[in-house]
Design an enzyme around this catalytic site. Sequence first.
Site, PDB file in Angstrom:
ATOM      1  N   ASP A  33     -41.848  23.230  -2.991  1.00 39.18           N
ATOM      2  CA  ASP A  33     -41.726  22.204  -2.350  1.00 39.18           C
ATOM      3  C   ASP A  33     -40.052  21.765  -2.134  1.00 39.18           C
ATOM      4  O   ASP A  33     -39.951  20.947  -1.183  1.00 39.18           O
ATOM      5  CB  ASP A  33     -42.774  21.011  -2.682  1.00 39.18           C
ATOM      6  N   ARG A  34     -39.534  21.976  -3.142  1.00 34.11           N
ATOM      7  CA  ARG A  34     -37.991  21.949  -3.045  1.00 34.11           C
ATOM      8  C   ARG A  34     -37.147  23.056  -2.397  1.00 34.11           C
ATOM      9  O   ARG A  34     -37.384  24.168  -2.638  1.00 34.11           O
ATOM     10  CB  ARG A  34     -37.355  21.287  -4.401  1.00 34.11           C
ATOM     11  N   ARG A  85     -48.088  15.747 -16.523  1.00 35.77           N
ATOM     12  CA  ARG A  85     -46.968  16.791 -16.915  1.00 35.77           C
ATOM     13  C   ARG A  85     -46.699  16.865 -18.703  1.00 35.77           C
ATOM     14  O   ARG A  85     -46.268  15.686 -18.960  1.00 35.77           O
ATOM     15  CB  ARG A  85     -45.487  16.820 -16.498  1.00 35.77           C
ATOM     16  N   GLU A 111     -36.268  13.425   0.396  1.00 30.17           N
ATOM     17  CA  GLU A 111     -35.837  12.694  -0.749  1.00 30.17           C
ATOM     18  C   GLU A 111     -34.488  13.423  -1.188  1.00 30.17           C
ATOM     19  O   GLU A 111     -34.208  14.517  -1.235  1.00 30.17           O
ATOM     20  CB  GLU A 111     -36.812  12.788  -1.864  1.00 30.17           C
ATOM     21  N   THR A 137     -39.691   6.311  -4.289  1.00 29.73           N
ATOM     22  CA  THR A 137     -39.776   7.888  -4.754  1.00 29.73           C
ATOM     23  C   THR A 137     -41.098   8.387  -4.698  1.00 29.73           C
ATOM     24  O   THR A 137     -41.921   7.338  -5.432  1.00 29.73           O
ATOM     25  CB  THR A 137     -38.908   8.206  -6.056  1.00 29.73           C
ATOM     26  N   SER A 177     -33.719  14.505  -4.185  1.00 28.29           N
ATOM     27  CA  SER A 177     -34.306  15.273  -5.248  1.00 28.29           C
ATOM     28  C   SER A 177     -34.825  16.632  -4.433  1.00 28.29           C
ATOM     29  O   SER A 177     -35.645  17.291  -4.966  1.00 28.29           O
ATOM     30  CB  SER A 177     -35.369  14.988  -6.147  1.00 28.29           C
ATOM     31  N   SER A 211     -43.523  21.924 -11.205  1.00 27.82           N
ATOM     32  CA  SER A 211     -42.624  21.725 -10.107  1.00 27.82           C
ATOM     33  C   SER A 211     -41.540  22.307 -10.687  1.00 27.82           C
ATOM     34  O   SER A 211     -41.320  23.781 -10.757  1.00 27.82           O
ATOM     35  CB  SER A 211     -42.194  20.285  -9.652  1.00 27.82           C
ATOM     36  N   HIS A 212     -40.403  21.765 -10.773  1.00 30.06           N
ATOM     37  CA  HIS A 212     -39.062  22.355 -11.358  1.00 30.06           C
ATOM     38  C   HIS A 212     -38.781  22.270 -12.630  1.00 30.06           C
ATOM     39  O   HIS A 212     -37.838  22.841 -12.991  1.00 30.06           O
ATOM     40  CB  HIS A 212     -37.914  21.629 -10.370  1.00 30.06           C
ATOM     41  N   ASP A 239     -42.885  25.470  -7.349  1.00 27.38           N
ATOM     42  CA  ASP A 239     -44.087  25.299  -6.827  1.00 27.38           C
ATOM     43  C   ASP A 239     -43.808  25.349  -5.200  1.00 27.38           C
ATOM     44  O   ASP A 239     -44.815  25.214  -4.403  1.00 27.38           O
ATOM     45  CB  ASP A 239     -44.840  24.286  -7.075  1.00 27.38           C
ATOM     46  N   ASP A 254     -37.940  25.843  -5.581  1.00 29.16           N
ATOM     47  CA  ASP A 254     -38.200  25.576  -7.100  1.00 29.16           C
ATOM     48  C   ASP A 254     -39.684  26.203  -7.473  1.00 29.16           C
ATOM     49  O   ASP A 254     -40.011  26.948  -6.576  1.00 29.16           O
ATOM     50  CB  ASP A 254     -38.443  24.024  -7.114  1.00 29.16           C
ATOM     51  N   LYS A 279     -43.694  17.661   0.611  1.00 25.74           N
ATOM     52  CA  LYS A 279     -42.314  18.332   0.912  1.00 25.74           C
ATOM     53  C   LYS A 279     -42.608  19.605   1.100  1.00 25.74           C
ATOM     54  O   LYS A 279     -43.356  20.320   0.244  1.00 25.74           O
ATOM     55  CB  LYS A 279     -41.155  17.764   0.039  1.00 25.74           C
TER      56      LYS A 279
END
Length: 561
Positions: free
Chosen positions: A293-294, A24, A377, A358, A379, A118-119, A291, A289, A390
């Site tokens: 996954d959260r 990233r 997790e 993690t 997060s 991601s986020h 993508d 988020d 996730k």
Amino acid sequence: IPLQVVTVPTAPYPDQRPGTSGLRKRVYIFQSRRNYLHNFIQSIFSSIDLRDRQGSTVVVGGDGRYFNRTAIEVIVQMAAANGVGRLIIGHHGIMSTPAISCVIRKYKAIGGIILTASHNPGGPDGDFGIKFNTANGGPAKEAVTNKIFQISRTIEEFAICPGLRVDLTTLGKQTFDLENKFKPFTVEIVDSVESYANLMRNIFDFAALKELLSGKNNMKIRVDAMHGVTGPYVKRILCEELGCPANSVINCVPLEDFGGLHPDPNLTYAADLVESMRDGQYEFGAAFDGDGDRNMILGKHSFFVTPSDSVAVIADNIFCIPYFQQTGVRGFARSMPTSAALDRVAKATKIELYETPTGWKFFGNLMDAGRLSLCGEESFGTGGDHIREKDGLWAVLAWLSILAIRKQSVEDILKDHWQKYGRNYFTRYDYESVDIDAACEMMEDLEIMIADKSFVKQRFAVEDKIFQVEKADNFEYTDPVDSTISRNQGLRIIFSDGSRIIYRLSGTGGDGATVRIYIDSYEKEQIFQDTQVMLAPLATIALKISQLHHRTGRMGPSVIT
């Protein structure tokens, strides 16, 4: 005329080490550094043995953020030149991270390249990321990411087919003849949602969920996709299949800059959703988020469910989900910083519990060995063994399944859970964009301090409370499946009453370091108090021990969750 494959000389970059979630960086780094993207993509392909690579299938998709389409064009051209036989790409180049894991497994692909940060914020001034998932559908293990990094440090050339152009807007197969190739190279543009939706139909009772969401006494819900990749998934599954009114879901069009939103589903960045639920017109709320996954779960009047509590409640009600009635439950797992709420369910149900570092790859290894069914997790990540990532929407459907059967509110379910097991008060302080040298120096000095034998048994007094150190270490994990050892996974201070303070440096930001402080405390009796009030003494101790404010110059966290 067959398309030409060319080899282009290049020079390596020293900073392409993939973290737990890939590489990233700021968008401008990918744009301004010559061949920066090409080098990393070539390093991914070169990490795969040529015999395995030739004629193989690779899945590609992203969260739709800025630079996504540019990157896909390069990946297509380089995949063709590196012997890949077929690419499966989401329509318009968009596919959620859980869906990519699903599609890798469905098509028995050799792996997938996921374009997401991601986020993290998007747009020209935001972040971009590239993650490689292996054949099990999960994030690459450390041995693979280390190999990619080593190749990136010595790379001298990359292979590319510069004349190849793919149409991401049209579903179906496109074939290309390349020079020196016996078989045509195939690109298949697929419906981004369909494979994933089919999987969800086989896990959950859609008839019961449809009755809950669109039946006679239907539940009013509010779901915020935050202009990330999940928008098309929630519209298809929640609205079209399960009958939710169209206005139940908001911010569902994926945008390159997420509409200026920070697509991180927590109380700080999903403030609009939190505010819209305060008046009590909605009984259930969720956000995702970038993508997909959260997830964040809210009850009526914006009642917040911590991710640590969320996975514990799902575990305690796991047979509300038909999938687990069929497969049984093999094990539970949580990341080390996540609160111990799940441990109490595991102990009561006599189901094995694993505490991992993690990173979802550690859960994936346990799942592949048949040892794990449900994990989470702190997060904002929760998932099952249906894929190896996730899965935000899966977690929402799991909660809706519990609500459909128990016929209670989110708040009542959680309060019942606390009365049954006691409550783990949990919070996380994020200090973002901290000077990396100052952060590393602080962590090094902190580790020296807690490693000293005199630190154990030390007592800290705050107001009328006294906390005595029982154990302090740098968390180390030996994988029970393959015996690999993962060191330096976070500094832990564990007190005699079971309370914990944990310090970690996170590698998921694009600018500077993120220092994270996690605080976890168990209460059997005082279960209906304010979290920040209950944890204030431990927070004071955490800041005193680390001297974080003095060492970093930061007087307060960027985000509290």
